[in-house]
Scaffold this motif. Structure first.
Motif, PDB file in Angstrom:
ATOM      1  N   ARG A 191      -7.856  -8.209   3.999  1.00 33.77           N
ATOM      2  CA  ARG A 191      -6.743  -7.289   4.207  1.00 33.77           C
ATOM      3  C   ARG A 191      -5.544  -8.007   4.826  1.00 33.77           C
ATOM      4  NH1 ARG A 191      -3.874  -5.164   7.735  1.00 33.77           N
ATOM      5  NH2 ARG A 191      -4.978  -6.364   9.307  1.00 33.77           N
ATOM      6  N   ALA A 192      -5.810  -8.883   5.803  1.00 33.55           N
ATOM      7  CA  ALA A 192      -4.725  -9.597   6.467  1.00 33.55           C
ATOM      8  C   ALA A 192      -3.985 -10.516   5.499  1.00 33.55           C
ATOM      9  CB  ALA A 192      -5.276 -10.394   7.645  1.00 33.55           C
ATOM     10  N   VAL A 193      -4.743 -11.187   4.638  1.00 30.56           N
ATOM     11  CA  VAL A 193      -4.123 -12.073   3.653  1.00 30.56           C
ATOM     12  C   VAL A 193      -3.260 -11.275   2.676  1.00 30.56           C
ATOM     13  CG1 VAL A 193      -4.604 -13.548   1.658  1.00 30.56           C
ATOM     14  CG2 VAL A 193      -5.836 -13.914   3.812  1.00 30.56           C
ATOM     15  N   ALA A 194      -3.767 -10.122   2.248  1.00 31.88           N
ATOM     16  CA  ALA A 194      -3.080  -9.332   1.223  1.00 31.88           C
ATOM     17  C   ALA A 194      -1.874  -8.575   1.751  1.00 31.88           C
ATOM     18  CB  ALA A 194      -4.065  -8.348   0.587  1.00 31.88           C
ATOM     19  N   ALA A 195      -1.852  -8.264   3.043  1.00 33.12           N
ATOM     20  CA  ALA A 195      -0.854  -7.348   3.602  1.00 33.12           C
ATOM     21  C   ALA A 195       0.592  -7.666   3.230  1.00 33.12           C
ATOM     22  CB  ALA A 195      -1.014  -7.264   5.120  1.00 33.12           C
ATOM     23  N   PRO A 196       1.079  -8.908   3.380  1.00 34.92           N
ATOM     24  CA  PRO A 196       2.485  -9.149   3.052  1.00 34.92           C
ATOM     25  C   PRO A 196       2.815  -8.950   1.580  1.00 34.92           C
ATOM     26  CG  PRO A 196       1.355 -11.201   3.588  1.00 34.92           C
ATOM     27  CD  PRO A 196       0.436 -10.098   3.961  1.00 34.92           C
ATOM     28  N   LEU A 223      -4.872  -1.348  -1.845  1.00 33.86           N
ATOM     29  CA  LEU A 223      -5.773  -2.487  -1.980  1.00 33.86           C
ATOM     30  C   LEU A 223      -7.186  -1.930  -1.893  1.00 33.86           C
ATOM     31  CD1 LEU A 223      -6.109  -5.650  -2.029  1.00 33.86           C
ATOM     32  CD2 LEU A 223      -6.339  -5.487   0.467  1.00 33.86           C
ATOM     33  N   GLY A 224      -7.985  -2.174  -2.933  1.00 34.56           N
ATOM     34  CA  GLY A 224      -9.345  -1.644  -2.947  1.00 34.56           C
ATOM     35  C   GLY A 224     -10.342  -2.732  -3.266  1.00 34.56           C
ATOM     36  N   VAL A 225     -11.545  -2.602  -2.707  1.00 36.49           N
ATOM     37  CA  VAL A 225     -12.610  -3.572  -2.958  1.00 36.49           C
ATOM     38  C   VAL A 225     -13.798  -2.850  -3.577  1.00 36.49           C
ATOM     39  CG1 VAL A 225     -13.552  -3.325  -0.618  1.00 36.49           C
ATOM     40  CG2 VAL A 225     -14.017  -5.403  -1.930  1.00 36.49           C
TER      41      VAL A 225
END
Length: 262
Positions: free
Chosen positions: A88-93, A108-110
């Motif tokens: 999540r942290a990587v994807a946030a920006p 964002l879904g897993v």
């Protein structure tokens, strides 16, 4: 020393308690003991002990009307998990950037089993917003981000996942058979883009792209979602390149920042 026929021994006890916890936590309404008993398949005495332990640990709460609801400790655990989630942290920006381009809700879904779990969400700037929430689960076969994720599974994993799947028709547009879903997933593999054409919720459309990280077994997706009255098929197509770029950027950043799993 052996445990004999003790039904409370071993790892099965924990699994059953977690199943009870999940039943109550995911219920759309508070559940009384008899409600949980009806769906748990466990003996009355065993279930009563499990519920008592879960209440003692703060994972469930027992209301004055004798109904069980999720406890505050669950919120604490969920908050810690969400805050520490590297993906999540990587994807946030990149989610924020995609939201800036489109102005609509970004998800964002897993993939977890047959469901897509919403890990993050950037809310639309528009007056009408989505009802989706972080942590909620939706069927993968009828959501854009879910189908994007499913398209990345190999044939064996996909066959195992779809074995025995009961297709529920949420709307007239929902895919309701395996052959149609497989054909749809084939098209998604070719284009790198999945659409939800009001298949899960009436009046809701989205465009999604897959995100994968084979070293961690991560299969996920990113999407832009909006109400059908202001997001037509042409708009979804126009957003498709941006969604693909966002998904690719997330994968590249995952590889650069986290490296191979050790």
């Amino acid at each position: 020393m052996t445990t004999g026929g003790n039904e409370e021994s071993g790892t099965g006890t924990l699994g059953k308690a977690v199943a009870v916890l999940e039943t109550v936590a995911l219920s759309e309404r508070p559940m009384r003991f008899t409600d949980v008993l009806a769906v748990s398949g466990q003996p009355r005495g065993t279930l009563h002990r499990q519920l008592s332990h879960l209440v003692q640990e703060g994972l469930l709460e027992l209301r004055p009307d004798h109904a069980y609801v999720p406890g505050l400790r669950l919120l604490k655990l969920a908050s810690a998990s969400w805050a520490r989630n590297e993906f999540r942290a990587v994807a946030a920006p990149f989610l924020e950037a995609l939201h800036g381009e489109t102005g609509e809700t970004v998800h964002l879904g897993v993939l977890r089993g047959r469901e897509i779990i919403y890990l993050d969400k950037v809310e639309s700037r528009q007056a009408v917003r989505m009802n989706s929430q972080i942590g909620n689960a939706s069927p993968a076969y009828c959501t854009g981000v879910g189908k994007a994720a499913l398209s990345m599974l190999d044939a064996g994993a996909l066959d195992a996942l779809l074995e025995g799947l009961e297709f529920r028709s949420f709307t007239p547009q929902t895919i309701t058979d395996r052959a149609a879903l497989l054909a749809e997933l084939s098209r998604i593999r070719e284009s790198g883009i999945a659409f939800d054409r009001e298949e899960h919720e009436p009046g809701i459309r989205c465009v999604a792209a897959p995100v994968v990280d084979g070293t961690r077994g991560l299969v996920a997706g990113v999407s832009v979602t909006g109400p059908a009255y202001r997001v037509g098929p042409e708009q979804l197509e126009a957003w498709a390149p941006s969604v693909r770029r966002a998904a690719r950027a997330i994968m590249e950043e995952l590889a650069a920042r986290l490296g191979p799993q050790r």
